[in-house]
Every structure is written in structure tokens, then in C-alpha cells.
Design an enzyme around this catalytic site. Structure first.
Site, PDB file in Angstrom:
ATOM      1  N   GLY A 163       6.225   4.447   4.306  1.00  0.00           N
ATOM      2  CA  GLY A 163       6.672   5.846   5.321  1.00  0.00           C
ATOM      3  C   GLY A 163       8.255   5.428   6.471  1.00  0.00           C
ATOM      4  O   GLY A 163       8.815   4.582   6.169  1.00  0.00           O
ATOM      5  N   GLY A 164       8.187   6.351   7.257  1.00  0.00           N
ATOM      6  CA  GLY A 164       9.537   6.676   8.325  1.00  0.00           C
ATOM      7  C   GLY A 164       9.730   5.353   8.723  1.00  0.00           C
ATOM      8  O   GLY A 164      10.318   5.129   8.782  1.00  0.00           O
ATOM      9  N   PHE A 165       8.323   4.192   8.979  1.00  0.00           N
ATOM     10  CA  PHE A 165       7.948   3.373   9.983  1.00  0.00           C
ATOM     11  C   PHE A 165       8.468   1.812   9.371  1.00  0.00           C
ATOM     12  O   PHE A 165       9.377   0.530   9.622  1.00  0.00           O
ATOM     13  CB  PHE A 165       7.248   3.215  10.614  1.00  0.00           C
ATOM     14  CG  PHE A 165       6.784   2.020  12.010  1.00  0.00           C
ATOM     15  CD1 PHE A 165       7.208   2.492  13.157  1.00  0.00           C
ATOM     16  CD2 PHE A 165       6.248   0.752  11.682  1.00  0.00           C
ATOM     17  CE1 PHE A 165       6.352   1.607  14.269  1.00  0.00           C
ATOM     18  CE2 PHE A 165       5.871  -0.286  12.345  1.00  0.00           C
ATOM     19  CZ  PHE A 165       6.892   0.222  13.601  1.00  0.00           C
ATOM     20  N   LEU A 200       0.675  -1.197   0.176  1.00  0.00           N
ATOM     21  CA  LEU A 200       0.009   0.176   0.130  1.00  0.00           C
ATOM     22  C   LEU A 200       1.019   1.495   0.069  1.00  0.00           C
ATOM     23  O   LEU A 200       0.331   2.356  -0.794  1.00  0.00           O
ATOM     24  CB  LEU A 200      -1.007   0.725   0.808  1.00  0.00           C
ATOM     25  CG  LEU A 200      -2.271  -1.366   1.355  1.00  0.00           C
ATOM     26  CD1 LEU A 200      -3.030  -1.068   2.491  1.00  0.00           C
ATOM     27  CD2 LEU A 200      -2.995  -0.745   0.307  1.00  0.00           C
ATOM     28  N   ASP A 253       2.202  15.216  14.841  1.00  0.00           N
ATOM     29  CA  ASP A 253       2.260  13.768  13.969  1.00  0.00           C
ATOM     30  C   ASP A 253       1.050  14.225  11.865  1.00  0.00           C
ATOM     31  O   ASP A 253       0.793  13.250  11.426  1.00  0.00           O
ATOM     32  CB  ASP A 253       2.352  12.680  13.351  1.00  0.00           C
ATOM     33  CG  ASP A 253       3.392  12.946  12.339  1.00  0.00           C
ATOM     34  OD1 ASP A 253       4.402  13.343  11.863  1.00  0.00           O
ATOM     35  OD2 ASP A 253       3.793  11.400  11.872  1.00  0.00           O
ATOM     36  N   PRO A 276       7.152  -0.760   5.725  1.00  0.00           N
ATOM     37  CA  PRO A 276       6.284  -1.008   4.464  1.00  0.00           C
ATOM     38  C   PRO A 276       4.739  -1.720   4.854  1.00  0.00           C
ATOM     39  O   PRO A 276       4.428  -0.996   6.431  1.00  0.00           O
ATOM     40  CB  PRO A 276       6.824  -1.969   4.043  1.00  0.00           C
ATOM     41  CG  PRO A 276       7.895  -3.154   4.603  1.00  0.00           C
ATOM     42  CD  PRO A 276       8.225  -1.715   5.812  1.00  0.00           C
ATOM     43  N   VAL A 277       3.896  -1.117   4.718  1.00  0.00           N
ATOM     44  CA  VAL A 277       2.411  -1.273   4.501  1.00  0.00           C
ATOM     45  C   VAL A 277       1.819  -1.820   3.502  1.00  0.00           C
ATOM     46  O   VAL A 277       1.705  -1.517   2.716  1.00  0.00           O
ATOM     47  CB  VAL A 277       1.799   0.046   5.071  1.00  0.00           C
ATOM     48  CG1 VAL A 277       0.125  -0.116   5.361  1.00  0.00           C
ATOM     49  CG2 VAL A 277       1.804   1.145   5.774  1.00  0.00           C
TER      50      VAL A 277
END
Ligand SMILES: Nc1ncnc2c1ncn2[C@@H]1O[C@H](COP(=O)(O)OP(=O)(O)O)[C@@H](O)[C@H]1O
Ligand SMILES: [Mg+2]
Length: 255
Positions: free
Chosen positions: A88-90, A85, A209, A92-93
Site C-alpha cells: 500500500g502507500g506505506f 502479501l 482511514d 511492502p508487506v
């Protein structure tokens, strides 16, 4: 809603790992936190070394489900690229699908599974902050955290799936009709209601955020705030001081 009376390390010893009691009643969504004893991040003594069992005990009553890495691999078809999907910084989704046989009390539904990139900028602290805040906060304009996985060094988060993705994607997609003004107003109002809920809570939360990529949209363009990894407890009572530190990414900088 079920009132959570949670004080760190003073909880029901009967909560068993990986199981949300089937008899637990589903929580009703509320707009105020008046009857809700949310515990603060500060009440967690050693967040960086917190164990999965400690966390599950602390969050007993929050209705969060604890998944194994194996289960999340099945749900996302081994994190296949066709289910990707975004990132981001964390980390993959991926989109996944939970069937109704996986857990008693967990209905069949599409989900978004966020996997911590072990080489990335964020880590256990952000993951834990997200679990602690979203595990306790419930509002129609906050994305629903369904559960998490904490296995060895792996950290994952499982959310309700938001069919229209982020507001950022909707605004900056190429080759698409731009969003009508009425829809934009609906999104702005939804996001504002999410923020108001956080700020007006008995234990206020500073989100830190707020950006288009963290405003997720369901199929009806209802806006839900996501990503609480940078959130912190706000000042309470007569206290007005909030300690600051520069945070964020190149699209946003907050203190
Ligand atoms: N619950 C969700 N449902 C659907 N898509 C999501 C969900 N959470 C995140 N995404 C998608 O994954 C992308 C990456 O999300 P995230 O890790 O939060 O990074 P960022 O906020 O920096 O974009 C988002 O832009 C969005 O498109
Ligand atoms: Mg995000």
C-alpha cells in the site's frame, strides 16, 4: 489490564532497548479505555526527530517488542517474494514467522511485517503515529501491533498475521465464491465495534482511514481495523473542534 501511566519523557529509566521484561504480565483485552491513561500524539514534542530510545521509553508498559532489521530479515526470509502479501502507500508487506526462541514472552506465531518504502509517500511521521496509537490501543477489533524496528532510516512494523488478508481482497478477488451475507454482516459488525471503541474512548481517536483494504480478516472472518498512520486524537470534554486537512488516497479522501 496493566494501567499505563505514561507522560512523555517522565518514564521508568530502567527500560532497556530491545527487551520486553519477561515478567511483564500479558495485557488483557478490554472494550473500554476507562482505566487507561493513553498519552496523546500532541504530548510527543518532536515526533519527526524522535529517537528509537525515546520511543521505547515512552511506550514502556505497552508490551511492544523492538526488533532489529537483521531479525526481521530472518523472520521474513530476507523479504522474499514468496512471502509477499501486498503493498500500500506505506510500503511492502511480507509474511514471516517468529519462533518462540526469539524473545522471552513472545510466542511462536506467523506475523505480517510492513516495511516503509523510503521513496514512498509516507514516512517517519505515519510510522510513529501508527506505533504510538496501536502501541497503546488494544481491542479484539483492532489489529495487534506486536512490535517495530527503527534502525537508521529503516522503519518497520510487525503485526499479528491475518490469515484472510483484507476485506478488499475478499470482495474483489476474481474466480472465487462471493462472501455469504452472514459473513458480510459479521465483518460489518466487527468493524463497527472497532470504530465504536475508538470513538467512545476516554481519549477518543479519529481513525481517518476506514476502507475495505484496512479491514483485515482472521481465519474466522473476525474483522480488525488496521493502519493508524493517519489517525489523530479526537476532541475531549466540551471541545468539539477538530482541525481538518485533506488526506487519503484515490480510494478514499478524508479530513
Ligand atoms: N496484518 C496483516 N496480515 C495479513 N496481511 C496483511 C496484514 N497487513 C497488511 N496485509 C496485506 O498487505 C496489503 C497491503 O497493506 P497496506 O500496506 O496496509 O496497504 P493498503 O491498506 O493500502 O492495502 C493488504 O491489502 C493486505 O492484503
Ligand atoms: Mg492497510
Amino acid at each position: 489490564m496493566t494501567v499505563m501511566k505514561i507522560i512523555w519523557r517522565s518514564i521508568v529509566p530502567t527500560f532497556s532497548k530491545g527487551v520486553v521484561k519477561p515478567e511483564a504480565k500479558p495485557k488483557k483485552e478490554v472494550s473500554k479505555q476507562s482505566s487507561f491513561n493513553r498519552f496523546a500524539m500532541l504530548e510527543l514534542s518532536y515526533p519527526s526527530s524522535m529517537l528509537s530510545e525515546d520511543l521505547s521509553i515512552s511506550l514502556a508498559g505497552s508490551n511492544l517488542h523492538i526488533f532489529t532489521l537483521g531479525e526481521l530479515k530472518v523472520i521474513t526470509q530476507s523479504f522474499s517474494s514468496s512471502n509477499f502479501l501486498g503493498e500500500g502507500g506505506f510500503g511492502p508487506v511480507h509474511k514471516g514467522f517468529i519462533d518462540d526462541k526469539l524473545r522471552p514472552g513472545l510466542k511462536a506465531q506467523p506475523v505480517a511485517v510492513k516495511l516503509l518504502d523510503l521513496e514512498g509517500l509516507q514516512g517517519h511521521r505515519e510510522w510513529l503515529t501508527e506505533v504510538v496509537f496501536l502501541g497503546q490501543l488494544r481491542h479484539p477489533n483492532l489489529v495487534k501491533l506486536i512490535g517495530y524496528c527503527c534502525e537508521e532510516e529503516h522503519r518497520l512494523l510487525v503485526y499479528e498475521y491475518m490469515a484472510r488478508g483484507s476485506l478488499e481482497k475478499q470482495l474483489f478477488r476474481r474466480y472465487s465464491v462471493s462472501l455469504p451475507w452472514a459473513t458480510r454482516m459479521k465483518i460489518a459488525l466487527g468493524a463497527a465495534e472497532g470504530l465504536a471503541y475508538l470513538h467512545e474512548a476516554e481519549k477518543p481517536v479519529i481513525y481517518r482511514d476506514f476502507k475495505a483494504s484496512n479491514i483485515l480478516l482472521d481465519s474466522d472472518y473476525n474483522a480488525k481495523l488496521s493502519d493508524f498512520g493517519l489517525a489523530k486524537d479526537g476532541p475531549e470534554g466540551d471541545d468539539t473542534h477538530v482541525s481538518t486537512r485533506v488526506y487519503g488516497d484515490t480510494r478514499l479522501c478524508c479530513t
